[in-house]
Design a protein around this motif. Structure first.
Motif, short mmCIF file in Angstrom:
data_model
loop_
_atom_site.label_atom_id
_atom_site.label_comp_id
_atom_site.label_asym_id
_atom_site.label_seq_id
_atom_site.Cartn_x
_atom_site.Cartn_y
_atom_site.Cartn_z
N LEU A 410 0.85 -1.19 0.00
CA LEU A 410 0.00 0.00 0.00
C LEU A 410 0.88 1.24 0.00
CD1 LEU A 410 -2.50 -1.17 2.75
CD2 LEU A 410 -3.00 -0.96 0.32
N LEU A 411 0.29 2.36 -0.40
CA LEU A 411 1.04 3.62 -0.29
C LEU A 411 1.26 3.91 1.20
CD1 LEU A 411 -0.97 5.76 -2.85
CD2 LEU A 411 1.22 4.65 -3.20
N GLU A 412 2.27 4.73 1.47
CA GLU A 412 2.54 5.02 2.88
C GLU A 412 1.32 5.65 3.54
OE1 GLU A 412 6.16 7.17 3.52
OE2 GLU A 412 7.22 5.83 2.14
N ASN A 413 1.09 5.24 4.77
CA ASN A 413 -0.02 5.76 5.59
C ASN A 413 -1.40 5.41 5.04
OD1 ASN A 413 2.04 6.94 7.00
ND2 ASN A 413 1.85 8.90 5.94
N ALA A 414 -1.48 4.56 4.02
CA ALA A 414 -2.81 4.20 3.51
C ALA A 414 -3.33 2.99 4.26
CB ALA A 414 -2.72 3.89 2.02
N PHE A 456 -9.96 -3.55 8.61
CA PHE A 456 -8.91 -3.08 7.71
C PHE A 456 -7.81 -4.13 7.64
CE2 PHE A 456 -7.56 -1.86 11.89
CZ PHE A 456 -6.19 -2.07 11.88
N VAL A 457 -6.99 -4.08 6.61
CA VAL A 457 -5.87 -5.04 6.50
C VAL A 457 -4.59 -4.30 6.08
CG1 VAL A 457 -7.18 -7.12 5.98
CG2 VAL A 457 -6.56 -5.58 4.13
N LYS A 458 -3.45 -4.97 6.33
CA LYS A 458 -2.16 -4.36 6.03
C LYS A 458 -1.50 -5.08 4.86
CE LYS A 458 -1.26 -3.12 10.84
NZ LYS A 458 -0.90 -3.87 12.02
N ASN A 459 -0.26 -4.66 4.53
CA ASN A 459 0.49 -5.29 3.45
C ASN A 459 0.61 -6.80 3.64
OD1 ASN A 459 0.89 -2.85 2.36
ND2 ASN A 459 3.06 -2.66 2.86
N GLY A 460 0.53 -7.53 2.54
CA GLY A 460 0.76 -8.98 2.60
C GLY A 460 -0.49 -9.77 2.98
N LEU A 489 -5.07 -4.18 -8.79
CA LEU A 489 -5.52 -2.86 -8.35
C LEU A 489 -4.31 -1.95 -8.27
CD1 LEU A 489 -7.97 -3.61 -5.38
CD2 LEU A 489 -8.53 -3.14 -7.75
N ARG A 490 -4.42 -0.76 -8.86
CA ARG A 490 -3.30 0.17 -8.82
C ARG A 490 -3.80 1.52 -8.32
NH1 ARG A 490 -0.04 1.44 -13.08
NH2 ARG A 490 1.74 1.03 -11.86
N THR A 491 -2.88 2.24 -7.70
CA THR A 491 -3.24 3.59 -7.32
C THR A 491 -1.98 4.45 -7.38
OG1 THR A 491 -4.23 4.94 -5.60
CG2 THR A 491 -3.01 3.06 -4.85
#
Length: 507
Positions: A410-414, A456-460, A489-491
Motif C-alpha cells: 500500500l502507499l505510505e499511511n494508507a 482493515f488489513v495491512k500489506n501482505g 488494483l493500482r493507485t
C-alpha cells in the motif's frame, strides 16, 4: 475410380458425413502414387470451401462443424503463442525482440543498415536493434518503449507473436494490457553491474512486472540474463549465478514454481549470442543449456477449449469498411457469418470477416490474436474492455463482484478498508473501483478464513471483499475463465494488490 470422381462424390455427402473436411485416407485408392496424395491434400481446401452447407438451419450443427474443421486445420498448423517481453527499463527488451526478428528472417539487412545509420545520427549506436520494435519517433528519441509493440516470427514448431512491453514505470498500464494477452513471458534482466540491482530493488520494475505477469496469467517465464557480453560481465558465471540466486526466491514468492515454470538462460541481445544457436564454448564454456529459440519451442502451452463459449476481450477498434475490433480469443471459436453479442451493451453483431496476423481466415480458435470485421454496430459504440461473446452463453455484465485479494504494497499511511478507491485492471478493462466491504481475512498459512471480523488489513494480507465499479463491466469467475477473472488494483502509479473474482451477483 479416379480421384476427381471420388472427390466429387465426397463433396456431395461431406456436409452430413464428415463436417466438410476430407480425410486424405478416404481419397486415396491403393494404386495411387504419392504425387496424387499431394494433389488430394491440395484439393482438400477447395472441397472444404465448396462443401460448406449454404443454408444450415440448425446453427448449433454449423458451429460444431466449424469447430471440427478447426481441429483438422489445427493439426496441420503450427501452434500459436503470445510472448510478452517484460523487465526493467533499459534491460534490453526491444533490442532482444528486434534481434529475434532479425535472426528469424523477418527483417532484412538493408533495413538494419538504415536503423544503424539512424541510431548513429542520434549518437545511440547500440539502439539500432530496438528500432525494429520501437517504431514511433518519441520512442526512438527517448530510447524508451511506450506502446506495446507487436511483431510475428516462427520457429520450426511454433508461430509466435512478440508483445514488447514498456519497462518504464510511467507506462505500466500499457505493460498490463500487453501482458494480459500473453501466454508466456520473457523476463529480460540486465547483467551489467548496477543495472540488475536498480531493476530488482524496491521500486524497480523487475519486481512489479513479475508480480503483474503472474496475476495476468503468464504461467511460464523465461528469465533471460541479457548484456552478458558487457565489459563489466564478460560472460562471468559468478554474475549469472548471483542473479539466478537472487531472482529465484523472489519468483517463488510471486507464485511461480521455479523448477517447473521458470527457466534461466544467458544471452546477448545486441549481438545475438545464444539466441538462435547455442553459445560457442570459446565464449561461454560453462553454459550447457538451450539457446533462446530452443527454450521457446519447448515451452508447454496451456490448453484452451475451442468448443467453449466464445469470449474475446476487445483491446482496440477502428473503422475499415465497417467496424473492426481487435483482441485475443480466450475461449471458443469464431467463423465468418457467426452472430455474436458485444457485451455489456448486448448489441447483436454479425461477423463479416476474420483476420489472423494480417491473413484472412474463415475460422479461428482460442489463443489467436484476431481482427474481426463486424456489421450491426458503429465503432463509437464500442470501448476497449467490451467483450465479444457467444449469444447462447453471454459473459456476465456486473457493477460489483466478490473477490479474493492479496495486498502487495500500500502507499505510505494508507489503510485498506471499506471505501478504499483504486484503479481496476482486468483483461482489457481499466476502470475506477471502490472496495465496498471487507468480508473476511484469509490465513495465508492455512488458506482458511479467519473467524474474527475485519475492518482493515495491512500489506501482505489475503482478504475477501466486495468490489464495486461505476460502469458495467464484463468479468467471469476465476474458476470458470482464469483469463477473465484475474485483476490488479493500482493507485498513483503503483500496483497495490492482485486478486481473482470469486463470485458474481446472481442475475
Amino acid at each position: 475410380m479416379d480421384i476427381e470422381a471420388e472427390i466429387r462424390e465426397l463433396q456431395l455427402d461431406s456436409a452430413e458425413d464428415n463436417n466438410g473436411v476430407i480425410n486424405p485416407e478416404d481419397a486415396k485408392p491403393e494404386e495411387v502414387e504419392m504425387t496424387d496424395k499431394v494433389e488430394v491434400e491440395g484439393m482438400k481446401d477447395e472441397v472444404h470451401r465448396n462443401s460448406q452447407p449454404a443454408k444450415v438451419k440448425d446453427k448449433e450443427a454449423a458451429a460444431v462443424e466449424d469447430v471440427e474443421a478447426l481441429d483438422e486445420k489445427g493439426k496441420e498448423k503450427k501452434r500459436h503463442l503470445n510472448v510478452v517481453f517484460i523487465g526493467h527499463v533499459d534491460a534490453g527488451k526491444s533490442t532482444t525482440g528486434g534481434q529475434i526478428l532479425f535472426l528469424s528472417g523477418q527483417v532484412d539487412d538493408r533495413t538494419i543498415q538504415k536503423y544503424e545509420k539512424e541510431a548513429k545520427d542520434k549518437s545511440r549506436e547500440s539502439w539500432y536493434m530496438a528500432y525494429i520494435m520501437d517504431t514511433n519517433e518519441e520512442e526512438r528519441v527517448k530510447g524508451k518503449t511506450v506502446e506495446v509493440g507487436r511483431a510475428h516470427f516462427e520457429t520450426e514448431t511454433t508461430r509466435f507473436t512478440i508483445l514488447d512491453a514498456p519497462g518504464h514505470k510511467s507506462y505500466v498500464p500499457n505493460m498490463i494490457s500487453g501482458a494480459s494477452q500473453a501466454d508466456i513471458g520473457v523476463l529480460v534482466i540486465s547483467a551489467r553491474k548496477g543495472e540488475f540491482e536498480t531493476g530488482y530493488e524496491r521500486g524497480g520494475q523487475t519486481r512489479e512486472h513479475v508480480q503483474l505477469a503472474k496475476t495476468l496469467g503468464v504461467a511460464k517465464l523465461l528469465v533471460v540474463v541479457n548484456k552478458m557480453d558487457d565489459h563489466t560481465v564478460n560472460w562471468s558465471k559468478e554474475r549469472y549465478d548471483e542473479i539466478e540466486s537472487k531472482m529465484s526466491p523472489f519468483l517463488k514468492s510471486s507464485g511461480y514454481n521455479v523448477k517447473k515454470d521458470v527457466q534461466f538462460l544467458p544471452i546477448s541481445g545486441l549481438i545475438g549470442t545464444n539466441m538462435k544457436t547455442r553459445v560457442d564454448k570459446s565464449i561461454c564454456p560453462w553454459w550447457n543449456g538451450p539457446c533462446l529459440f530452443e527454450a521457446l519451442d519447448r515451452i508447454e502451452v496451456p490448453l484452451r477449449d475451442p468448443k467453449g463459449p466464445f469470449r474475446m476481450p476487445i483491446i482496440d477498434k477502428f473503422k475499415d469498411m465497417g467496424t473492426v475490433v481487435m483482441g485475443k480469443v480466450e475461449s471458443g471459436s469464431v467463423c465468418e457469418g457467426d452472430s455474436l453479442l458485444v457485451m455489456p451493451n448486448k448489441a447483436q453483431v454479425k461477423v463479416v470477416a476474420v483476420y489472423c496476423d494480417e491473413n484472412k481466415v474463415r475460422c479461428a480458435g482460442p489463443g489467436e490474436n484476431l481482427r474481426i470485421r463486424l456489421s450491426g454496430i458503429e465503432d463509437e459504440d464500442i470501448l476497449s474492455g467490451f467483450v465479444l461473446s457467444s449469444v447462447a452463453k453471454p459473459i456476465p455484465a456486473v457493477t460489483e463482484f466478490t473477490a479474493q485479494l492479496q495486498i502487495l504494497e500500500l502507499l505510505e499511511n494508507a489503510i485498506f478498508t471499506a471505501g478504499y478507491k483504486a484503479v481496476l485492471h482486468i483483461h482489457s478493462i481499466v476502470e475506477e473501483c471502490e472496495i465496498v466491504e471487507l468480508l473476511q481475512q484469509i490465513d495465508p498459512k492455512t488458506r482458511k478464513p479467519m473467524k474474527k471480523k475485519v475492518l482493515f488489513v495491512k500489506n501482505g494480507a489475503f482478504v475477501v471483499c466486495r468490489v464495486q465499479v461505476e460502469n458495467t463491466i464484463c468479468v467471469e469467475k476465476f474458476a470458470d475463465f482464469p483469463q477473465l477473472g484475474r485483476f490488479t488494483l493500482r493507485t498513483e502509479g503503483k500496483t497495490i494488490a492482485v486478486g481473482k473474482v470469486t463470485d458474481l451477483p446472481s442475475a
